[in-house]
Write a protein that holds these residues in place. Sequence first.
Motif, PDB file in Angstrom:
ATOM      1  N   LEU A 264       0.265  -0.019  -7.691  1.00  0.00           N
ATOM      2  CA  LEU A 264      -1.033   0.629  -7.907  1.00  0.00           C
ATOM      3  C   LEU A 264      -1.805  -0.054  -9.027  1.00  0.00           C
ATOM      4  CD1 LEU A 264      -3.005   2.870  -7.262  1.00  0.00           C
ATOM      5  CD2 LEU A 264      -1.746   4.374  -8.820  1.00  0.00           C
TER       6      LEU A 264
ATOM      7  N   ALA B 133       2.034   1.775  -3.502  1.00  0.00           N
ATOM      8  CA  ALA B 133       0.953   2.178  -4.400  1.00  0.00           C
ATOM      9  C   ALA B 133       0.599   3.656  -4.255  1.00  0.00           C
ATOM     10  CB  ALA B 133      -0.284   1.327  -4.149  1.00  0.00           C
ATOM     11  N   GLN B 134       0.797   4.201  -3.069  1.00  0.00           N
ATOM     12  CA  GLN B 134       0.474   5.610  -2.842  1.00  0.00           C
ATOM     13  C   GLN B 134       1.282   6.525  -3.758  1.00  0.00           C
ATOM     14  OE1 GLN B 134      -2.301   6.055  -1.288  1.00  0.00           O
ATOM     15  NE2 GLN B 134      -1.876   6.582   0.834  1.00  0.00           N
TER      16      GLN B 134
ATOM     17  N   ASN C 110      -5.532  -1.457  -8.599  1.00  0.00           N
ATOM     18  CA  ASN C 110      -6.550  -0.919  -9.491  1.00  0.00           C
ATOM     19  C   ASN C 110      -7.240  -2.031 -10.282  1.00  0.00           C
ATOM     20  OD1 ASN C 110      -7.791   1.434 -10.962  1.00  0.00           O
ATOM     21  ND2 ASN C 110      -6.758   0.459 -12.686  1.00  0.00           N
TER      22      ASN C 110
ATOM     23  N   LEU D  58       0.824  -1.208   0.000  1.00  0.00           N
ATOM     24  CA  LEU D  58       0.000   0.000   0.000  1.00  0.00           C
ATOM     25  C   LEU D  58       0.859   1.260   0.000  1.00  0.00           C
ATOM     26  CD1 LEU D  58      -2.839  -1.009   2.491  1.00  0.00           C
ATOM     27  CD2 LEU D  58      -2.991  -0.813   0.011  1.00  0.00           C
TER      28      LEU D  58
ATOM     29  N   SER E 174     -11.733   5.825  -4.223  1.00  0.00           N
ATOM     30  CA  SER E 174     -11.456   6.543  -5.472  1.00  0.00           C
ATOM     31  C   SER E 174     -11.635   5.659  -6.705  1.00  0.00           C
ATOM     32  CB  SER E 174     -10.038   7.117  -5.449  1.00  0.00           C
ATOM     33  OG  SER E 174      -9.066   6.081  -5.359  1.00  0.00           O
ATOM     34  N   ILE E 175     -11.434   4.355  -6.553  1.00  0.00           N
ATOM     35  CA  ILE E 175     -11.583   3.450  -7.700  1.00  0.00           C
ATOM     36  C   ILE E 175     -13.007   2.934  -7.833  1.00  0.00           C
ATOM     37  CG2 ILE E 175     -10.856   1.257  -8.729  1.00  0.00           C
ATOM     38  CD1 ILE E 175      -8.127   1.660  -7.388  1.00  0.00           C
TER      39      ILE E 175
ATOM     40  N   LYS F  39       1.645   5.739 -10.473  1.00  0.00           N
ATOM     41  CA  LYS F  39       0.896   6.442 -11.513  1.00  0.00           C
ATOM     42  C   LYS F  39       0.345   5.418 -12.496  1.00  0.00           C
ATOM     43  CE  LYS F  39       3.683  10.664 -11.263  1.00  0.00           C
ATOM     44  NZ  LYS F  39       4.554  11.609 -12.027  1.00  0.00           N
ATOM     45  N   LEU F  40      -0.985   5.372 -12.607  1.00  0.00           N
ATOM     46  CA  LEU F  40      -1.622   4.381 -13.470  1.00  0.00           C
ATOM     47  C   LEU F  40      -1.287   4.578 -14.941  1.00  0.00           C
ATOM     48  CD1 LEU F  40      -5.204   3.951 -11.958  1.00  0.00           C
ATOM     49  CD2 LEU F  40      -3.330   2.289 -11.958  1.00  0.00           C
TER      50      LEU F  40
ATOM     51  N   PRO G 197      -6.593   2.714   0.914  1.00  0.00           N
ATOM     52  CA  PRO G 197      -6.778   4.116   0.517  1.00  0.00           C
ATOM     53  C   PRO G 197      -7.396   4.285  -0.864  1.00  0.00           C
ATOM     54  CG  PRO G 197      -4.597   3.786   1.470  1.00  0.00           C
ATOM     55  CD  PRO G 197      -5.192   2.419   1.296  1.00  0.00           C
ATOM     56  N   GLN G 198      -7.169   3.324  -1.748  1.00  0.00           N
ATOM     57  CA  GLN G 198      -7.646   3.446  -3.136  1.00  0.00           C
ATOM     58  C   GLN G 198      -9.087   2.964  -3.319  1.00  0.00           C
ATOM     59  OE1 GLN G 198      -4.960   1.614  -2.198  1.00  0.00           O
ATOM     60  NE2 GLN G 198      -3.243   2.914  -2.788  1.00  0.00           N
TER      61      GLN G 198
END
Length: 270
Positions: free
Chosen positions: A199, A153-154, A203, A150, A239-240, A157-158, A235-236
């Motif tokens: 990330l 991943a913070q 995702n 995690l 947002s996802i 960039k996707l 955390p994601q």
Amino acid sequence: MSIILGIDVGGSTTKVVGLKDKEPFGMLQVKAGDQITSLYGAIGNFLRGHHVDLGEVSAFSLTGVGASFISEQIYGIKTLKVNEFTAIGHGALLLSGLSEALVVSMGTGTAFVRAGKGFAERVGGSGIGGGTILGLASQLLGKNDIDAILALAQLGKLENVDLTVRDIVGHDIPSLASNLTAANFGKIKSTASESDIALGIINMVFQTIGMLAVFAMRNDPIQNVVLTGTLTTFPQASSILTPFSKLSDMNFIIPKNAEFATALGATLVQ
């Protein structure tokens, strides 16, 4: 005073919720090397942390995959076993305040439960979940600690790993925004960092779960999707997953204390 402890004995964690005079009053999560150690450790930590004497507990209500390992009465106290899907459904409805919903329980794998007043039924399940994240990160990044994954991943960039609609057509098209993922890991290059890959893995798992939820309710009038389980603490997650509300005309909701929904649901089924 009557206290019931609802305990969700999962594959990697055990969660406990206390019910006192029909009102929830405490929540706890622990990890351990095996499920029996985790179960008894969680009970001890909960009792001590909430100043509850063992004699005040009238029942233990167990659910989750690890509940099958318990065949005896815990400490000689009434010990019940609750169907996991029933617990998932009822706990999620209480936390969300809804009367009916598709409940998506995201743990090591993912369960889809259609729940309403007086019922909770399994719609289906997927092997995609937290176990997928750990397994892929172990092989691709050499990391099997979720906190380390995690943290990586913070910083990711996707756009360095995922192919988007914009990459293919260069603009929005009707009902399909240009920033939507066209192919997970479809644009990855040797220059992608470990953070980008971390990330990308998270995702991919969340997007897959989100689409499976949409497909599960395609021919059902239920419009609310309640997300529960350990992955809701990532955390994601919000947002996802919450953008799926706009994409699908369904309401994706992560209620407070969503990771404890199954343990809470176990206390409600007596």
